[in-house]
Design a protein around this motif. Structure first.
Motif, short mmCIF file in Angstrom:
data_model
loop_
_atom_site.label_atom_id
_atom_site.label_comp_id
_atom_site.label_asym_id
_atom_site.label_seq_id
_atom_site.Cartn_x
_atom_site.Cartn_y
_atom_site.Cartn_z
N UNK A 91 42.94 -24.71 133.42
CA UNK A 91 43.56 -23.75 132.50
C UNK A 91 44.82 -24.36 131.91
N UNK A 92 44.80 -24.52 130.59
CA UNK A 92 45.96 -25.09 129.89
C UNK A 92 46.63 -24.00 129.05
N UNK A 93 47.73 -24.35 128.45
CA UNK A 93 48.46 -23.49 127.51
C UNK A 93 48.75 -22.11 128.11
N UNK A 94 48.33 -21.07 127.39
CA UNK A 94 48.61 -19.71 127.89
C UNK A 94 47.32 -19.02 128.34
N UNK B 185 38.09 -23.38 142.88
CA UNK B 185 39.30 -24.19 142.73
C UNK B 185 39.68 -24.32 141.28
N UNK B 186 40.97 -24.34 141.07
CA UNK B 186 41.50 -24.36 139.71
C UNK B 186 42.64 -25.34 139.60
N UNK B 187 42.76 -25.94 138.45
CA UNK B 187 43.94 -26.75 138.17
C UNK B 187 44.66 -26.13 136.97
N UNK B 188 45.92 -25.88 137.15
CA UNK B 188 46.73 -25.33 136.07
C UNK B 188 47.40 -26.48 135.34
N UNK B 189 47.27 -26.49 134.02
CA UNK B 189 47.85 -27.59 133.25
C UNK B 189 49.11 -27.17 132.51
N UNK C 197 49.88 -20.94 132.00
CA UNK C 197 48.49 -20.60 132.28
C UNK C 197 48.44 -19.86 133.62
N UNK C 198 47.44 -19.00 133.78
CA UNK C 198 47.35 -18.35 135.08
C UNK C 198 45.90 -18.15 135.52
N UNK C 199 45.74 -18.10 136.83
CA UNK C 199 44.42 -17.88 137.41
C UNK C 199 44.56 -16.80 138.46
N UNK D 280 29.63 -18.39 157.44
CA UNK D 280 30.13 -18.11 156.10
C UNK D 280 31.48 -18.76 155.92
N UNK D 281 31.74 -19.24 154.74
CA UNK D 281 33.08 -19.75 154.49
C UNK D 281 33.45 -19.46 153.06
N UNK D 282 34.72 -19.35 152.82
CA UNK D 282 35.16 -19.25 151.44
C UNK D 282 36.52 -19.90 151.32
N UNK D 283 36.80 -20.38 150.15
CA UNK D 283 38.09 -21.02 149.94
C UNK D 283 38.48 -20.88 148.49
N UNK D 284 39.76 -20.81 148.26
CA UNK D 284 40.25 -20.70 146.90
C UNK D 284 41.53 -21.51 146.79
N UNK D 285 41.58 -22.38 145.80
CA UNK D 285 42.81 -23.14 145.58
C UNK D 285 43.16 -23.11 144.10
N UNK D 286 44.40 -23.00 143.83
CA UNK D 286 44.89 -23.10 142.46
C UNK D 286 46.16 -23.92 142.51
N UNK D 287 46.17 -25.01 141.77
CA UNK D 287 47.36 -25.84 141.83
C UNK D 287 47.42 -26.81 140.70
#
Lengths: 412, 248
Positions: A295-298, A323-327, A331-333, A348-355
């Motif tokens: 996710x870039x810009x706004x 997983x997300x990468x903020x540029x 930007x937001x997730x 079961x497993x789950x994971x979430x990363x944003x960075x």
């Protein structure tokens, strides 16, 4: 059938004709009742918490324009496929289908509406206002020699579509669903896809979403999987200022496998929301879910992934990751994994990363002589690549790469 | 080749390098030894251009250019190579693809044509053999799932591919068994020429049995406090660093 709804919703449906499709009457009544109590959803409602709909409520859609076949065919991605074109009111069906494959208008298939249901205001509106759609059947034991390609081009207006797929026992098929819109048109489309997957069928669906700014794109995907079936749905969002995907897979037969993947590349003011549900109702099934985005810009991305493991669904393996990468700082997730497990012998497993990108990796690459821009691109491509590995068709992959290169200057 | 004068560097307001002087000429191998926390790895990081460090005073001249004025990638393109103490794992980025990009960006910087695929692959074969790096590892994702020894061999492989003027080996011996140490050292020695130079940063004398230094320096509290011939390394191994601290 006349529907009375409140203010903003009332405005929204102005000019829409009640559906002429054979949607069950009881369902239409339920949809009406649902809407009676509702207004246009706000961020107070859980399903639209991260999605502002004011823009849609206030949007003036441009006049619906029908495109000619020559114009439509420019939007296809695969040259060799059984291709259906859908453009506002018109549907162009392919000819010369092989035995075992049927593609018709959904009005010609009474079974197309048997599992219909809705989960929100837009789903209810779809039931009441759906203009058209197609019905695709792949016969038992039929392995399609070519993929099915559905090219849906939006050019102004507001449209609700309902498409239905019936994959017979032991059938094998790949379906490419390409959604586009014409430049400079303001339009709205809400498309409902129903996939009935019989025992041992092996089905891969690739959704390639590449609309322009000004188009509001809502997708509802509903799949029902029977025993030992393999269902894969890959949702690649390449462009579009407003995209909402709501994907739900009900796993009703044992030893079924489900792959649910998504990738999104956002910039400027794009908003892309992916809501997913995998409902494990029976034992011995597996599901793998990977959603990734940059996710870039706004831009804003939303991921809300639910996995239900019902009481009888022992020995379920369910894996989910987002997983997300903020540029950019703007930007937001919003990422929300949800597991509800009622069985006791499951994995079961789950994971979430944003960075952000790994600074150490960036430095390492630069220390070998790569420019900061090249290093960043290389890391972002690598980050997104594992979702793209599911796209095995060369033309489709080339198209995806080309569009990413156009929009982000990444070189493939 | 490189001249470091009165270099002061700090991180988060804490001064680590406190007036370091060092000159290395072409054809020379310099070893830098010193106790933990003396600033050895900081020196390597500062030379490579790590932005976490603030340079508060001093200068570094590399092949006639102000090194500190160059971004990290330009230092590499000018011929500086840092072999990392902890090579970074980069999933999804293939070793050879990234090296080819690195090599071509370096060539573009020097106004040279990109290397052909054929020449590149020949170079990969030649240089991976030098460090006995399995060709499969060369094409895998950068360092992903590599053992400690494989990671260090991969560093020397990359060094061989990029053919630097000055190599800074930051504790390349850490985590290596004797066989890996021998292979890595052979690689370094094979690349030695009258036109290039190396700075070997190490904790232990052991590595210097394989890579024979022309000069050994002792780095202590952010400065070079003693320099001598290769025998100095043996003396340090035997007596530790206390006698140096006391003599200051």
């Amino acid at each position: 059938m006349e529907t009375i709804v409140s203010n903003k919703l009332q405005q929204f449906v102005v000019g829409l004709d009640p559906t002429q499709l054979p949607v069950p009457h009881t369902l239409q009544l339920m949809a009406q009742n649902h809407l009676l109590a509702k207004d246009f959803p706000t961020t107070k409602s859980e399903r639209f918490k991260y999605t502002r709909l004011a823009k849609l409520a206030n949007a003036q859609m441009s006049n619906s324009l029908l495109l000619e076949k020559g114009q439509l065919s420019q939007h296809k991605i695969l040259t060799d496929a059984y291709t259906v074109y859908i453009n506002n009111k018109q549907i162009i069906l392919p000819t010369d289908l092989p035995s075992g494959l049927q593609i018709k208008l959904n009005t010609e298939d009474p079974d197309a509406f048997h599992e219909a249901s809705f989960y929100d205001v837009f789903g209810a509106l779809n039931i009441l206002y759906a203009q058209n759609g197609i019905s695709i059947r792949v016969a038992n034991n039929c392995t399609l020699d070519k993929p099915i390609q559905i090219v849906q081009v939006n050019s102004g207006g507001k449209y609700f579509y309902r498409h239905h797929f019936n994959f017979g026992e032991n059938a094998e098929a790949a379906v490419y669903i390409v959604t586009k819109s014409t430049i400079d048109s303001n339009s709205f489309a809400h498309t409902h896809f129903q996939y009935d997957i019989a025992q041992s069928a092996r089905i891969k669906v690739y959704k390639i979403q590449d609309c322009c700014a000004g188009h509001f794109d809502f997708h509802e995907d509903r799949a029902i999987q029977n025993a030992t079936s393999h269902f894969e749905i890959n949702t690649l969002t390449l462009d579009g200022s407003f995209v909402r995907n709501d994907t739900m897979v009900a796993v009703k037969g044992e030893h079924a496998q489900t792959y649910l993947n998504g990738a999104y590349w956002l910039k400027e003011e794009q908003h892309v929301a992916n809501y997913t549900t995998i409902d494990h109702q029976v034992a011995h099934c597996e599901s793998f879910e990977t959603y990734k985005g940059v996710a870039a810009d706004r831009s804003t991305a939303v991921f809300n992934g639910k996995v239900f493991v019902r009481k009888d669904a022992q020995k379920t393996n369910a894996y989910q990751s987002n997983s997300n990468v903020l540029l950019s700082d703007n930007a937001s997730v919003n990422s929300k994994p949800e597991l509800e497990i009622y069985a006791d012998d499951v994995k079961c497993s789950h994971g979430s990363t944003t960075g952000q990108l790994d600074e150490n990796a960036l430095f390492y690459l630069r220390a070998r002589g790569l420019s900061a821009a090249t290093a960043k691109t290389l890391l972002l491509q690598a980050f997104m690549e594992d979702v793209l590995t599911y796209v095995k068709q060369d033309e489709a992959l080339a198209y995806v790469h080309q569009r990413i290169a156009d929009r982000f200057s990444w070189k493939y | 080749m490189i001249k470091i004068e009165n270099l002061h560097a700090s991180i988060n307001g804490k001064e680590i390098l406190k007036g370091l002087d060092l000159e290395v000429k072409a054809g020379e191998v310099h070893a830098i030894m010193g106790p933990n926390g003396a600033g050895k790895s900081t020196l390597a990081a500062v030379l490579a251009g790590r932005e976490d460090y603030e340079i508060t005073a001093g200068s570094v001249t590399f092949l006639g250019k102000d090194l500190l004025d160059l971004p990290t990638e330009d230092r590499a393109r000018e011929g500086l190579f840092l072999a990392f103490q902890y090579p970074v794992e980069i999933p999804g980025v293939s070793n050879v693809n990234f090296l080819r990009t690195a090599l071509n960006e370096k060539r573009a910087y020097h106004n040279q044509e990109p290397i052909s695929a054929k020449d590149f692959m020949a170079l990969v074969r030649e240089k991976s053999a030098l460090v006995e790096l399995d060709a499969k590892l060369a094409s895998r994702a950068v360092n992903e799932g590599f053992s400690g020894g494989e990671k260090k061999r991969n560093e020397i492989f990359q060094m061989a591919m990029l053919d630097p003027k000055l190599a800074v080996l930051d504790e390349t011996d850490s985590g290596l068994d004797i066989d890996a140490l021998r292979i890595v050292s052979q690689g370094v020695n094979a690349l030695k020429s009258p036109e290039n130079a190396s700075i070997v940063i190490t904790h232990y004398q052991r590595l210097l049995d394989y890579i024979i230094p022309d000069v050994v320096h002792v780095l202590y509290d952010g400065k070079i406090v003693k320099s001598g011939p290769k025998e100095l390394a043996l003396e340090l191994e035997e007596r530790g660093y206390d006698w140096i601290k006391e003599s200051l």
